[in-house]
Scaffold this motif. Structure first.
Motif, PDB file in Angstrom:
ATOM      1  N   HIS A  51       0.826  -1.110  -0.024  1.00 51.47           N
ATOM      2  CA  HIS A  51       0.149   0.091   0.045  1.00 51.47           C
ATOM      3  C   HIS A  51       0.944   1.294   0.091  1.00 51.47           C
ATOM      4  N   GLU A  52       1.835   1.280   1.161  1.00 49.73           N
ATOM      5  CA  GLU A  52       2.568   2.576   0.917  1.00 49.73           C
ATOM      6  C   GLU A  52       3.597   2.568  -0.236  1.00 49.73           C
ATOM      7  N   LEU A  53       4.098   1.497  -0.937  1.00 53.27           N
ATOM      8  CA  LEU A  53       4.725   1.773  -2.127  1.00 53.27           C
ATOM      9  C   LEU A  53       3.868   2.223  -3.267  1.00 53.27           C
ATOM     10  N   ALA A  54       2.958   1.651  -3.535  1.00 57.54           N
ATOM     11  CA  ALA A  54       1.736   2.197  -4.518  1.00 57.54           C
ATOM     12  C   ALA A  54       1.495   3.654  -4.116  1.00 57.54           C
ATOM     13  N   LYS A  55       1.495   4.125  -3.227  1.00 59.12           N
ATOM     14  CA  LYS A  55       1.246   5.482  -2.645  1.00 59.12           C
ATOM     15  C   LYS A  55       2.450   6.365  -2.993  1.00 59.12           C
ATOM     16  N   LEU A  56       3.343   6.084  -2.680  1.00 62.13           N
ATOM     17  CA  LEU A  56       4.813   6.696  -2.979  1.00 62.13           C
ATOM     18  C   LEU A  56       5.175   6.713  -4.340  1.00 62.13           C
ATOM     19  N   THR A  57       5.257   5.744  -4.970  1.00 65.50           N
ATOM     20  CA  THR A  57       5.579   5.586  -6.383  1.00 65.50           C
ATOM     21  C   THR A  57       4.455   6.250  -7.315  1.00 65.50           C
ATOM     22  N   GLY A  58       3.211   6.272  -6.853  1.00 68.68           N
ATOM     23  CA  GLY A  58       2.130   6.852  -7.558  1.00 68.68           C
ATOM     24  C   GLY A  58       2.267   8.495  -7.492  1.00 68.68           C
ATOM     25  N   PHE A  59       2.643   9.076  -6.319  1.00 61.93           N
ATOM     26  CA  PHE A  59       3.073  10.568  -6.068  1.00 61.93           C
ATOM     27  C   PHE A  59       4.319  10.680  -6.763  1.00 61.93           C
ATOM     28  N   TYR A  60       5.438  10.235  -6.556  1.00 65.48           N
ATOM     29  CA  TYR A  60       6.467  10.820  -7.298  1.00 65.48           C
ATOM     30  C   TYR A  60       6.269  10.520  -8.867  1.00 65.48           C
ATOM     31  N   GLY A  61       5.838   9.288  -9.325  1.00 64.48           N
ATOM     32  CA  GLY A  61       5.359   9.033 -10.689  1.00 64.48           C
ATOM     33  C   GLY A  61       4.738  10.169 -11.281  1.00 64.48           C
ATOM     34  N   ARG A  62       4.184  11.051 -10.753  1.00 61.75           N
ATOM     35  CA  ARG A  62       3.378  12.180 -11.451  1.00 61.75           C
ATOM     36  C   ARG A  62       4.529  13.184 -11.658  1.00 61.75           C
ATOM     37  N   PHE A  63       5.820  13.232 -11.424  1.00 59.99           N
ATOM     38  CA  PHE A  63       6.806  13.979 -11.727  1.00 59.99           C
ATOM     39  C   PHE A  63       7.731  13.527 -12.579  1.00 59.99           C
ATOM     40  N   GLY A  64       7.402  12.094 -12.847  1.00 60.37           N
ATOM     41  CA  GLY A  64       8.327  11.628 -13.746  1.00 60.37           C
ATOM     42  C   GLY A  64       9.341  10.551 -13.354  1.00 60.37           C
ATOM     43  N   PHE A  65       9.145  10.336 -11.946  1.00 57.88           N
ATOM     44  CA  PHE A  65      10.021   9.147 -11.473  1.00 57.88           C
ATOM     45  C   PHE A  65       9.575   7.935 -11.589  1.00 57.88           C
ATOM     46  N   ARG A  66      10.732   7.083 -11.981  1.00 55.70           N
ATOM     47  CA  ARG A  66      10.119   5.572 -12.269  1.00 55.70           C
ATOM     48  C   ARG A  66      11.143   4.700 -11.418  1.00 55.70           C
ATOM     49  N   TRP A  67      10.517   3.392 -11.226  1.00 56.41           N
ATOM     50  CA  TRP A  67      11.202   2.512 -10.283  1.00 56.41           C
ATOM     51  C   TRP A  67      11.603   1.360 -11.059  1.00 56.41           C
ATOM     52  N   ARG A  68      12.287   0.507 -10.874  1.00 58.89           N
ATOM     53  CA  ARG A  68      12.474  -1.041 -11.607  1.00 58.89           C
ATOM     54  C   ARG A  68      11.473  -1.879 -10.875  1.00 58.89           C
ATOM     55  N   SER A  69      10.856  -2.761 -11.668  1.00 62.01           N
ATOM     56  CA  SER A  69      10.222  -3.924 -11.170  1.00 62.01           C
ATOM     57  C   SER A  69      10.850  -5.242 -11.604  1.00 62.01           C
TER      58      SER A  69
END
Length: 167
Positions: A51-69
């Motif tokens: 839940h926390e990971l989805a929230k944080l990656t969603g927030f920062y993702g709106r600014f263009g940040f991406r994470w490997r999966s």
């Protein structure tokens, strides 16, 4: 991170990151962005972390940040974002954040954010304010010095008048 619960979810994080990104794109467009590292708490369950990971990656993702999966440092519970440049960052349309205007921020904070938003170079502003303050202090030091001499002269005259009156 905003710790006061009453201020969370109002778009302050978006406002601050938007201002920071605009400033960086204006002054350092070709610079590399320091990766954002999400850190999983040692005592968090898989469900809480998801839940926390989805929230944080969603927030920062709106600014263009991406994470490997899957994340490259999952074993140590650190999840750094992918390398990127300032020019790759995006801002969030503040019109999509209707609650952001309902927060009563102090006027000084509003002015600072506005200057960042407008791309003003704060270093030059701080330097100019320092010079103005130094000039004011110097002016008052000179006035105080003159007033001290004037005060001594007045005290001397009062003492002489008192001596004459006494006798």
């Amino acid at each position: 991170m905003i710790h006061r619960a009453a201020l969370r979810g109002r778009g302050l994080g978006y406002l601050v990151l938007n201002a920071s990104i605009r400033w960086a794109q204006l002054h350092h467009r070709d610079a590399a962005v320091e990766p954002i590292t999400l850190v999983r708490a040692a005592n968090s369950s898989d469900e809480e972390w998801s839940h926390e990971l989805a929230k944080l990656t969603g927030f920062y993702g709106r600014f263009g940040f991406r994470w490997r999966s899957p994340p490259i440092e999952a074993a140590v519970r650190h999840y750094p974002s992918e390398p990127m440049m300032v020019s790759d960052l995006t801002t969030v349309d503040e019109a999509t954040l209707p609650l952001i205007r309902r927060i009563d921020m102090p006027a000084s904070l509003t002015r600072i954010l506005q200057r960042l938003h407008d791309g003003a170079d704060d270093r030059e502003t701080i330097k100019a304010l320092g010079i103005a303050l130094r000039d004011k202090r110097e002016r008052w030091r000179i006035v105080g010095y003159r007033l001290n001499w004037f005060g001594w002269a007045v005290a001397l005259v009062i003492g002489w008048v008192a001596r004459q009156a006494i006798g």
